[in-house]
Design a protein around this motif. Sequence first.
Motif, PDB file in Angstrom:
ATOM      1  N   GLY A 243       0.804  -1.212   0.000  1.00  0.00           N
ATOM      2  CA  GLY A 243       0.000   0.000   0.000  1.00  0.00           C
ATOM      3  C   GLY A 243       0.840   1.267   0.000  1.00  0.00           C
ATOM      4  O   GLY A 243       0.394   2.312  -0.489  1.00  0.00           O
ATOM      5  N   TYR A 244       2.061   1.213   0.557  1.00  0.00           N
ATOM      6  CA  TYR A 244       2.951   2.369   0.496  1.00  0.00           C
ATOM      7  C   TYR A 244       3.281   2.702  -0.954  1.00  0.00           C
ATOM      8  O   TYR A 244       3.258   3.868  -1.356  1.00  0.00           O
ATOM      9  CB  TYR A 244       4.253   2.061   1.250  1.00  0.00           C
ATOM     10  N   LEU A 245       3.608   1.667  -1.740  1.00  0.00           N
ATOM     11  CA  LEU A 245       3.957   1.893  -3.143  1.00  0.00           C
ATOM     12  C   LEU A 245       2.759   2.410  -3.929  1.00  0.00           C
ATOM     13  O   LEU A 245       2.912   3.254  -4.819  1.00  0.00           O
ATOM     14  CB  LEU A 245       4.474   0.592  -3.770  1.00  0.00           C
ATOM     15  N   GLU A 246       1.580   1.887  -3.626  1.00  0.00           N
ATOM     16  CA  GLU A 246       0.382   2.300  -4.348  1.00  0.00           C
ATOM     17  C   GLU A 246       0.182   3.809  -4.268  1.00  0.00           C
ATOM     18  O   GLU A 246      -0.164   4.463  -5.263  1.00  0.00           O
ATOM     19  CB  GLU A 246      -0.838   1.579  -3.788  1.00  0.00           C
ATOM     20  N   GLN A 247       0.427   4.385  -3.097  1.00  0.00           N
ATOM     21  CA  GLN A 247       0.202   5.813  -2.917  1.00  0.00           C
ATOM     22  C   GLN A 247       1.228   6.669  -3.653  1.00  0.00           C
ATOM     23  O   GLN A 247       0.987   7.844  -3.904  1.00  0.00           O
ATOM     24  CB  GLN A 247       0.219   6.142  -1.426  1.00  0.00           C
ATOM     25  N   PHE A 248       2.380   6.074  -3.985  1.00  0.00           N
ATOM     26  CA  PHE A 248       3.409   6.831  -4.701  1.00  0.00           C
ATOM     27  C   PHE A 248       3.266   6.731  -6.220  1.00  0.00           C
ATOM     28  O   PHE A 248       3.687   7.640  -6.934  1.00  0.00           O
ATOM     29  CB  PHE A 248       4.805   6.347  -4.292  1.00  0.00           C
ATOM     30  N   ILE A 249       2.720   5.626  -6.724  1.00  0.00           N
ATOM     31  CA  ILE A 249       2.743   5.403  -8.179  1.00  0.00           C
ATOM     32  C   ILE A 249       1.412   5.706  -8.849  1.00  0.00           C
ATOM     33  O   ILE A 249       1.325   5.649 -10.078  1.00  0.00           O
ATOM     34  CB  ILE A 249       3.161   3.953  -8.495  1.00  0.00           C
ATOM     35  N   GLN A 259      -6.720   3.724  -8.317  1.00  0.00           N
ATOM     36  CA  GLN A 259      -6.167   3.602  -9.662  1.00  0.00           C
ATOM     37  C   GLN A 259      -5.171   2.459  -9.776  1.00  0.00           C
ATOM     38  O   GLN A 259      -4.536   2.267 -10.815  1.00  0.00           O
ATOM     39  CB  GLN A 259      -5.501   4.910 -10.066  1.00  0.00           C
ATOM     40  N   VAL A 260      -5.000   1.719  -8.691  1.00  0.00           N
ATOM     41  CA  VAL A 260      -4.149   0.531  -8.675  1.00  0.00           C
ATOM     42  C   VAL A 260      -4.940  -0.583  -7.998  1.00  0.00           C
ATOM     43  O   VAL A 260      -5.485  -0.378  -6.905  1.00  0.00           O
ATOM     44  CB  VAL A 260      -2.828   0.783  -7.917  1.00  0.00           C
ATOM     45  N   GLN A 261      -5.019  -1.700  -8.639  1.00  0.00           N
ATOM     46  CA  GLN A 261      -5.765  -2.824  -8.057  1.00  0.00           C
ATOM     47  C   GLN A 261      -4.834  -3.682  -7.199  1.00  0.00           C
ATOM     48  O   GLN A 261      -3.689  -3.940  -7.588  1.00  0.00           O
ATOM     49  CB  GLN A 261      -6.377  -3.683  -9.162  1.00  0.00           C
ATOM     50  N   TYR A 262      -5.316  -4.089  -6.040  1.00  0.00           N
ATOM     51  CA  TYR A 262      -4.535  -5.022  -5.225  1.00  0.00           C
ATOM     52  C   TYR A 262      -5.319  -6.313  -5.051  1.00  0.00           C
ATOM     53  O   TYR A 262      -6.551  -6.330  -5.042  1.00  0.00           O
ATOM     54  CB  TYR A 262      -4.176  -4.416  -3.868  1.00  0.00           C
ATOM     55  N   THR A 263      -4.590  -7.408  -4.915  1.00  0.00           N
ATOM     56  CA  THR A 263      -5.214  -8.715  -4.760  1.00  0.00           C
ATOM     57  C   THR A 263      -4.252  -9.655  -4.050  1.00  0.00           C
ATOM     58  O   THR A 263      -3.032  -9.470  -4.113  1.00  0.00           O
ATOM     59  CB  THR A 263      -5.601  -9.308  -6.134  1.00  0.00           C
ATOM     60  N   VAL A 291      -1.155  -3.091 -12.316  1.00  0.00           N
ATOM     61  CA  VAL A 291      -1.306  -1.842 -13.075  1.00  0.00           C
ATOM     62  C   VAL A 291      -1.211  -2.151 -14.560  1.00  0.00           C
ATOM     63  O   VAL A 291      -0.547  -3.117 -14.949  1.00  0.00           O
ATOM     64  CB  VAL A 291      -0.223  -0.816 -12.680  1.00  0.00           C
ATOM     65  N   PRO A 292      -1.835  -1.339 -15.431  1.00  0.00           N
ATOM     66  CA  PRO A 292      -2.806  -0.283 -15.103  1.00  0.00           C
ATOM     67  C   PRO A 292      -4.171  -0.877 -14.752  1.00  0.00           C
ATOM     68  O   PRO A 292      -4.428  -2.049 -15.021  1.00  0.00           O
ATOM     69  CB  PRO A 292      -2.867   0.529 -16.391  1.00  0.00           C
ATOM     70  N   THR A 293      -5.036  -0.053 -14.183  1.00  0.00           N
ATOM     71  CA  THR A 293      -6.338  -0.507 -13.694  1.00  0.00           C
ATOM     72  C   THR A 293      -7.449   0.348 -14.289  1.00  0.00           C
ATOM     73  O   THR A 293      -7.293   1.561 -14.414  1.00  0.00           O
ATOM     74  CB  THR A 293      -6.380  -0.416 -12.156  1.00  0.00           C
ATOM     75  N   VAL A 294      -8.551  -0.301 -14.628  1.00  0.00           N
ATOM     76  CA  VAL A 294      -9.752   0.410 -15.076  1.00  0.00           C
ATOM     77  C   VAL A 294     -10.880   0.100 -14.098  1.00  0.00           C
ATOM     78  O   VAL A 294     -10.817  -0.869 -13.328  1.00  0.00           O
ATOM     79  CB  VAL A 294     -10.147   0.015 -16.513  1.00  0.00           C
TER      80      VAL A 294
END
Length: 549
Positions: A243-249, A259-263, A291-294
């Motif tokens: 989640g740290y990386l998600e907020q940066f990218i 805008q980033v899907q996690y699973t 990534v990328p996510t729709v």
Amino acid sequence: MSIFNWFKKNKKRSTRPIPNRTSEPFQDISLDGRLDETIDAMMRLCGGNDDFSIRRFHVFGRYPAAMFYYSTMIDQTMVNGHILKPFMYVPLHLEKQDIEFRRLKEVLLQDSIFHSDVAIEIQFSKLVHSVLSGKTVVIIDGMEEAFVIGTRNIEQRAIDQPQTEQVIRGPREGFIEPIATNIALLRYRLQTTDLRINTMEIGRRTKSKVAICYMEGIANPDLLKEVKRRLSAIDIDGIMDSGYLEQFIEDNHLSPFPQVQYTERPDKVSANLLEGRVAILVDGSPLALVVPTVFSQFYQTVEDYTERFVLMSAIRLARLVALVFSLVFPSLYVAIISFNPELIPTEFAVAVAGGRAGVPFPAIIEVLVIEVAMEVLREATIRLPQQVGGALSIVGVLVIGQAAVAAGFASPITVVIIALTTIGSFATPAYNAALALRLLRFPLIIMAGIFGLYGVMIGLILIANHLLSLKSFGVPYLSPLVPGNFQGMKDLLIRGPLWWMTNRPSFLHTPNLTKLSDSTVDQLKQPPDNVMDPLKFKSYTDDSERRQE
């Protein structure tokens, strides 16, 4: 500069323990072959830890050496049997030979050490980092190179069914914290040489290992380059979770929509890799980023593709209805009750008016208070232990709801509306997408209470405009709806048959677009061969009956 000279130059500063910043003061320091000075440097950096161990011994009984490791991170049996013993005893076929010092490294690597994960290192900073990551370092007096041996052994939980993405039909395996296990789960499903795993370290102090996974020949090279660029630009003390990386990218940091899907499902990641997306794994996190996510990805589940398309198309439509309920149902109720009661059928309007007769608050205040209470109750249910949380949810829904109606604090129709809205938000498979819709309910309710149905429409137009402006690594967020693509719409509102979706998503611009061969589609168009048709075997049945007579 050698370790000895560095400590001599910084004698006053080195009288106290040095913080764990190995990449900064020791970046250009190499081993100089002085065992005692190297041990002293290691003790200054790591000696304040009770689990740090230094084991002195003699290689082949002649050459002084030392071994460094953290006892809490290594496999002690491996260290004793696969490292210490081979270093101390001469191989049987070399017992009668005089092993000179210049041949020592060659003999150890090629004849003595029977361990596959062995490397040679000369940089002192990398040696310290190896020890911190759970490896064992062996340094021999007079040798300007050190042996780095993989001995990491950290307890981990078993591979289990994902708790956040449970399915009825589909694999039951989920990612766990160690990144090596997660990569193995991906390789188990994608047994092809096209699978590429590129690793990097992020975090000045945590040195978290990050793996970028993609399919060679399928993923767009420009997408891969951009992912690596955004990750390389992150300079932070530590990465505790993906989640740290998600907020940066992510592209838009202020948007409520993810805008980033996690699973945590390896099968889901594998399916996305085959479509041309890129997955990011972080050591210590059981959640992979895709990534990328729709937007359409957030209401799709694994079962949509493992079950037959007719049934899952109906379920997906029901899921979309629930998604709309969770967003606009309370605001529509407030707008109609406050401004346009003539839209309600007469009999139902009488019932609603009777239910609201004793409620002292306007509809907007009533709905907002109940919504806030439900959000607090939901958060409390998540944070409490599982045994208590289930009981609390039942008590909250039944007892508190009934008590609020009986006390005249809320009307029965309001409780029903909020209950349907809550159930609709639970039907959204992705937690982060459901959370965005839950938060957007509140401004919609306020606008409905002020402007009525006009406020609801204005709010929906603003949300739609924001969704149209969003992008994920350059991909429009509402693809394939906007911009429109007929091939992609086969998997948008409904789930079309697998043989309809012959190409990968066009918005990913993959070098290899074809996913399903034309021969398979042509074969499906042929009429089935009824090999077990009873009429086909009737003659054989009659002949056997005659023989029995």
